[in-house]
Design a protein around this motif. Structure first.
Motif, mmCIF file in Angstrom:
data_model
loop_
_atom_site.group_PDB
_atom_site.id
_atom_site.type_symbol
_atom_site.label_atom_id
_atom_site.label_comp_id
_atom_site.label_asym_id
_atom_site.label_seq_id
_atom_site.Cartn_x
_atom_site.Cartn_y
_atom_site.Cartn_z
ATOM 1 N N ASP A 2 0.824 -1.218 0.000
ATOM 2 C CA ASP A 2 0.000 0.000 0.000
ATOM 3 C C ASP A 2 0.852 1.259 0.000
ATOM 4 O O ASP A 2 0.513 2.256 -0.659
ATOM 5 C CB ASP A 2 -0.936 -0.003 1.215
ATOM 6 N N LEU A 3 1.968 1.254 0.736
ATOM 7 C CA LEU A 3 2.860 2.417 0.742
ATOM 8 C C LEU A 3 3.437 2.653 -0.653
ATOM 9 O O LEU A 3 3.565 3.798 -1.102
ATOM 10 C CB LEU A 3 3.984 2.221 1.754
ATOM 11 N N ALA A 4 3.790 1.568 -1.331
ATOM 12 C CA ALA A 4 4.291 1.703 -2.700
ATOM 13 C C ALA A 4 3.204 2.234 -3.623
ATOM 14 O O ALA A 4 3.446 3.092 -4.483
ATOM 15 C CB ALA A 4 4.795 0.346 -3.192
ATOM 16 N N MET A 5 1.978 1.733 -3.433
ATOM 17 C CA MET A 5 0.868 2.157 -4.286
ATOM 18 C C MET A 5 0.523 3.627 -4.065
ATOM 19 O O MET A 5 0.208 4.353 -5.012
ATOM 20 C CB MET A 5 -0.353 1.275 -4.021
ATOM 21 N N ILE A 6 0.584 4.092 -2.818
ATOM 22 C CA ILE A 6 0.286 5.504 -2.513
ATOM 23 C C ILE A 6 1.248 6.427 -3.253
ATOM 24 O O ILE A 6 0.869 7.520 -3.703
ATOM 25 C CB ILE A 6 0.352 5.751 -0.986
ATOM 26 N N SER A 7 2.493 6.002 -3.414
ATOM 27 C CA SER A 7 3.470 6.818 -4.146
ATOM 28 C C SER A 7 3.266 6.739 -5.652
ATOM 29 O O SER A 7 3.862 7.501 -6.398
ATOM 30 C CB SER A 7 4.891 6.347 -3.806
ATOM 31 N N HIS A 8 2.431 5.787 -6.053
ATOM 32 C CA HIS A 8 2.190 5.576 -7.486
ATOM 33 C C HIS A 8 0.893 6.248 -7.935
ATOM 34 O O HIS A 8 0.864 6.952 -8.943
ATOM 35 C CB HIS A 8 2.143 4.067 -7.741
ATOM 36 N N ARG A 9 -0.174 6.035 -7.193
ATOM 37 C CA ARG A 9 -1.467 6.659 -7.496
ATOM 38 C C ARG A 9 -2.355 6.561 -6.258
ATOM 39 O O ARG A 9 -2.022 5.888 -5.293
ATOM 40 C CB ARG A 9 -2.144 5.965 -8.679
#
Length: 627
Positions: free
Chosen positions: A597-604
């Motif tokens: 989720d942390l990676a996804m937040i930085s993505h979109r």
């Protein structure tokens, strides 16, 4: 002369209904036509005087005056131009001014063409019948021996003509407004129509309201106001550029477009050969992205307004600008199909494009600091023009700028030169500095700059640049892990490492439980980031294109997501997963989900459901920390 009655020289009694039908959508055009005729009449008599064929007795005060009387339901057009004799009335009015009325009738009686046809068939005067039930002409020729003439017609084919009572040279046309002319009994409607069509006519135009209550002062005395012309008889665009100041250009822009934001800069067009064209194009200050959809370029013919934004004459991408273009070589009223097939129109369009490109190049070379200051406003226009016109792109390709995340402006060649030895013909870009900050930080740690491309037009534009420049590719910062970010010294290929990777992948696949997400493990030089989402550049551009054309709701699932979760093997959290990967614990599950989720937040942005789960899980992790 004796009173005369007769029939207009046309072969069909249906001519007036046809005029009304085909011109109804532009029925305010009669004001333009009648004022244009008055201006032509003044020009003719002045020309005769210059030839010594007319004696105006020193008169220099030429004018066109409209008199509105809503009580009498009349609108008069007066001028002190050349006037007409009775023979000229018979020739120019009764024969419908060489219009070829029979050809007109045969051409338009069965067709649905909505193009304007006044002027093309010489029917300017007869546009009055679109709004009037009866039209009267009182005229007197400049010739000393001539008698005044009065002519009238009720819109049928019958007219009456007799000796008039007009004392002075010129023509007065009285329109008795009918139901279709009701709106022109309003002073504001007449005034705004004059301003719309006649702002730059060559002789002063006045509007008088006959039945308007006079203004009085506190003592009850009538206030006499000096008549004020509604037009500018000497517009700036007709002057020589070297006689115009910056303040002149700004004032003209404000008054013409009612835009009180100062334009960025302008281009003064002044050409006499091989065609006659004058005008000013302004680059306006854009306040929002939506402003770029359409500007306003007014097209004139000898100071007579034709229309706004005629893309057959003005290149489509230039319609984002504001400006005035006057081209007497174009017919006053012609069909769009004529313009599309006219060779001179294409040359005019190419000339305008060239002048704009020349101005941009001159500004870039002579005052790059100002050019960079303007770039944020003009870049959508330049990019749109490049996409629409290959010749324009070739003229401006070396002066297209890109703003970097370090707040510098560079050309693509300068960008690659600055990163020589680090990147091989790759231009990294960001679309959202906040959303993509994690990726930006990784690049900055290795002194790699990225350009900002956050406008809707940027996606198709960079595809254009890639097609024109060999071996150059644009990559969004989250589209791939650059080789220089990988720690190649840490990469091993032994069986132990392969087994560790397989165990980590197993933990994450089980925790995330999303078949469409690919997972790969890399050793990055930085240990600040546990996981990153990357998406192939081609997939992203396809998705962006579908959104741009309103296709996002059709079936985005038809395009594979190709999102990949990249796990950084050097990060402590991933190291912990490696060590505990054989243990099926809740902690491992929470870590894997949180890293994703942390990676996804930085993505979109996360979906509402995923965001709720993320917040809930974050609270659980903090509870574990204090338990």
């Amino acid at each position: 002369m004796s009173k005369e009655k007769g029939s207009l020289s046309i072969h069909s009694e249906n001519i007036f209904p046809i005029i009304k039908k085909w011109l109804y959508s532009d029925h305010d055009i009669f004001i333009r036509e009648l004022i244009s005729n008055s201006c032509d009449a003044i020009t003719k008599v002045k020309r005769l005087e210059s030839f010594g064929e007319a004696d105006l007795h020193g008169e220099t005060d030429f004018f066109v005056k409209l008199i509105l009387d809503s009580t009498a339901r009349t609108l008069k057009f007066k001028d002190n131009g050349i006037g007409m004799t009775d023979d000229e009335v018979r020739k120019y009015i009764n024969q419908i001014a060489f219009s070829g009325a029979e050809d007109f009738f045969n051409t338009y009686k069965d067709k649905g063409d909505k193009d304007q046809i006044i002027g093309h068939f010489g029917l300017g005067f007869y546009s009055a019948f679109m709004v009037a039930d009866r039209v009267e002409i009182d005229t007197r020729s400049y010739r000393d021996e001539s008698e005044p003439v009065k002519w009238s017609c009720d819109g049928g084919t019958e007219f009456e003509m007799e000796k008039g009572e007009k004392l002075n040279r010129g023509t007065e046309i009285t329109l008795h407004l009918g139901e279709e002319g009701e709106s022109f009994l309003n002073e504001y409607t007449v005034r705004s129509t004059i301003e719309k069509y006649c702002s730059f006519m060559p002789y002063p135009i006045y509007l008088e309201v006959a039945d308007k209550e006079p203004q009085k002062d506190e003592e009850g005395n009538i206030i006499v106001e000096e008549p004020k012309a509604l037009n500018d008889v000497d517009p700036l665009y007709l002057k020589q550029p070297n006689t115009c100041s910056d303040e002149d250009y700004k004032k003209f822009y404000n008054s013409t477009f009612k835009d009180f934001k100062e334009p960025l800069f302008w281009i003064h067009l002044n050409m006499d050969y091989p065609f006659n064209l004058k005008g000013i194009l302004y680059f306006p200050k854009l306040s929002t992205e939506f402003d770029t959809l359409e500007g306003q370029i007014k097209l004139y013919n000898n100071q007579v307004f034709i229309a706004n934004n005629i893309k057959e004459v003005i290149p489509e991408f230039l319609l984002l600008l504001k400006g005035v273009i006057d081209c007497p070589d174009l017919p006053l009223n012609v069909s769009r199909s004529f313009l599309q097939n006219d060779g001179s129109v294409k040359k005019i369009s190419e000339y305008i494009t060239k002048k704009v490109a020349d101005k941009l190049n001159q500004l870039f070379k002579s005052d790059r600091q100002s050019y960079e200051k303007f770039w944020g406003d003009i870049s959508p226009f330049v990019k749109f023009g490049s996409l629409k016109d290959e010749k324009f792109y070739k003229k401006v390709e070396t002066i297209i700028l890109y703003k970097t995340i370090s707040d510098k402006y560079v050309t693509v060649e300068e960008y690659l030169t600055n990163l020589e030895g680090k990147l091989e013909n790759q231009v990294y870009y960001v679309t959202d500095k906040v959303q993509q900050s994690q990726y930006i930080k990784l690049l900055q740690e290795h002194d790699i700059d990225a350009v900002i491309l956050d406008h809707n037009i940027d996606s198709p534009f960079i595809s254009l640049v890639e097609s024109k420049k060999d071996n150059i590719s644009f990559k969004r910062v989250d589209s791939d892990i650059a080789d220089l970010l990988k720690d190649k010294d840490a990469e091993t290929d032994d069986e132990t490492n392969k087994k560790e990777d397989e165990n980590v992948l197993s933990v994450f696949k089980k925790a995330i439980n999303k078949e469409e997400i690919k997972i790969q493990i890399e050793s990055l030089k930085s240990d600040d980031v546990a996981g990153m989402i990357i998406l192939s550049e081609n997939t992203r551009r396809m998705q962006d294109m579908m959104k741009m054309y309103g296709m996002s709701g059709l079936n985005m699932g038809a395009i594979p997501s190709e999102e990949t979760l990249v796990l950084n093997k050097k990060h402590p959290l991933i190291q912990y997963v490696i060590e505990k990967s054989l243990e099926d614990t809740e902690t491992l599950n929470l870590i894997a989900q949180q890293v994703y989720d942390l990676a996804m937040i930085s993505h979109r942005a996360l979906s509402p459901e995923d965001m709720s789960n993320f917040i809930k899980r974050s609270n659980e992790i903090m509870k574990h920390m204090i338990s």
